[in-house]
Enzyme design. Sequence first.
Site, PDB file in Angstrom:
ATOM      1  N   ASP A  67       0.875  -1.140   0.126  1.00 44.47           N
ATOM      2  CA  ASP A  67      -0.160   0.121   0.093  1.00 44.47           C
ATOM      3  C   ASP A  67       0.686   1.271   0.062  1.00 44.47           C
ATOM      4  O   ASP A  67       2.106   1.202   0.135  1.00 44.47           O
ATOM      5  CB  ASP A  67      -1.107  -0.032   1.144  1.00 44.47           C
ATOM      6  CG  ASP A  67      -0.029   0.064   2.540  1.00 44.47           C
ATOM      7  OD1 ASP A  67       1.107  -0.232   2.608  1.00 44.47           O
ATOM      8  OD2 ASP A  67      -0.891   0.197   3.606  1.00 44.47           O
ATOM      9  N   ASN A 136      -7.179  -0.398  13.994  1.00 43.08           N
ATOM     10  CA  ASN A 136      -8.583  -0.423  13.722  1.00 43.08           C
ATOM     11  C   ASN A 136      -8.851  -1.821  12.722  1.00 43.08           C
ATOM     12  O   ASN A 136     -10.099  -1.815  12.076  1.00 43.08           O
ATOM     13  CB  ASN A 136      -9.223   0.769  12.808  1.00 43.08           C
ATOM     14  CG  ASN A 136      -8.184   0.951  11.543  1.00 43.08           C
ATOM     15  OD1 ASN A 136      -7.401   0.247  11.381  1.00 43.08           O
ATOM     16  ND2 ASN A 136      -8.714   1.691  10.651  1.00 43.08           N
ATOM     17  N   HIS A 138      -7.352  -2.601   9.780  1.00 41.75           N
ATOM     18  CA  HIS A 138      -6.934  -2.654   8.402  1.00 41.75           C
ATOM     19  C   HIS A 138      -5.684  -3.630   8.163  1.00 41.75           C
ATOM     20  O   HIS A 138      -4.916  -3.747   8.912  1.00 41.75           O
ATOM     21  CB  HIS A 138      -6.670  -1.374   8.033  1.00 41.75           C
ATOM     22  CG  HIS A 138      -5.562  -0.481   8.407  1.00 41.75           C
ATOM     23  ND1 HIS A 138      -5.397   0.897   8.331  1.00 41.75           N
ATOM     24  CD2 HIS A 138      -4.436  -1.152   9.167  1.00 41.75           C
ATOM     25  CE1 HIS A 138      -3.993   1.099   8.479  1.00 41.75           C
ATOM     26  NE2 HIS A 138      -3.381   0.135   9.295  1.00 41.75           N
ATOM     27  N   GLU A 143      -9.381  -0.541   4.693  1.00 40.07           N
ATOM     28  CA  GLU A 143      -9.762   0.248   5.900  1.00 40.07           C
ATOM     29  C   GLU A 143     -11.288  -0.502   6.315  1.00 40.07           C
ATOM     30  O   GLU A 143     -11.776  -1.265   5.377  1.00 40.07           O
ATOM     31  CB  GLU A 143     -10.038   1.482   5.536  1.00 40.07           C
ATOM     32  CG  GLU A 143      -8.932   2.221   5.242  1.00 40.07           C
ATOM     33  CD  GLU A 143      -8.123   2.575   6.419  1.00 40.07           C
ATOM     34  OE1 GLU A 143      -7.982   2.046   7.344  1.00 40.07           O
ATOM     35  OE2 GLU A 143      -7.374   3.702   6.421  1.00 40.07           O
TER      36      GLU A 143
HETATM   37  P1  PGA Z   1       2.291  -0.370  12.765  1.00 43.89           P
HETATM   38  O1  PGA Z   1       1.275  -0.139  11.624  1.00 43.89           O
HETATM   39  O2  PGA Z   1       3.127  -1.492  12.510  1.00 43.89           O
HETATM   40  O3  PGA Z   1       3.236   0.812  13.077  1.00 43.89           O
HETATM   41  O4  PGA Z   1       1.328  -0.499  14.230  1.00 43.89           O
HETATM   42  C1  PGA Z   1       0.555  -1.059  11.418  1.00 43.89           C
HETATM   43  C2  PGA Z   1      -0.487  -0.896  10.172  1.00 43.89           C
HETATM   44  O5  PGA Z   1      -1.042   0.192  10.646  1.00 43.89           O
HETATM   45  O6  PGA Z   1      -1.102  -1.475   9.446  1.00 43.89           O
END
Ligand code: PGA
Length: 240
Positions: A67, A136, A138, A143
């Site tokens: 992404d 959340n 995702h 999302e």
């Molecule tokens: P993080 O992010 O590894 O910094 O916790 C994970 C994400 O948002 O997919």
Amino acid sequence: MKIIKTKNYSELSIKTAEIVIGQIHSNPNSTLVLPTGNTPLGMFSQLSIAFKKNIVSFNNCFLIELDDYWQIPMNDNRNLYNWLDKSFIQNVNFKLENITRFNTSAINSDNECHRVEKNIKKMGGIDLVVFGVGPNGHLGFNEPGSKLNSKTRIIDLSPESITSSANYWGSEENVPQQGITLGLSSLLAAKKIILLVNGKHKAQIYKQAIHGPITPLIPASYLQQHKHLTVIVDQDAYGE
Ligand code: PGA
């Protein structure tokens, strides 16, 4: 689903790197999708060390970007590809022509999404995806609300993703409103998936995603349906 519980983040990173290396040893032409964020940093450093010790080579692997932020210049340092490049790609030996990167400033978004989907097909699908997970739920920028059959697409970032990216961009106002992400249909068709979850701040989403009902509101919960899912979770996140 296999759940590997580790004492801490360092053990999680070592274990994950071992599985990735095992994948490449069994298929040196593996097509990989690797995440950005804080979660994979330990795995990247373990893989970089293993590469330096000649334990693994990425020379024949393919890498597809998971992404990125949309409509951000390709040379902007905050572009997720550039982050991945600095954190990992530069340390090892991928061939540049084996990397599929999103053109985040493409004029025609549909064409760009089709190009990436076509590349995935050409490679015969994805062999291994490693995911982190947002608080959340995702996966990449799929999302909450994303459908299981979603394609690679441009997506509005959720308020939670904007908040959690604020530090990275200096402030919430600076965070781009949209991302481009591989769709769940291609990701969930991968032959193997690893989900990494670490830290107390992920304890709740770990429970919901892995032990709760499968729901589009928590895209990571779709992973429960995957035949070859390995969840690697540290003690802070599994919470015992
Ligand atoms: P993080 O992010 O590894 O910094 O916790 C994970 C994400 O948002 O997919």
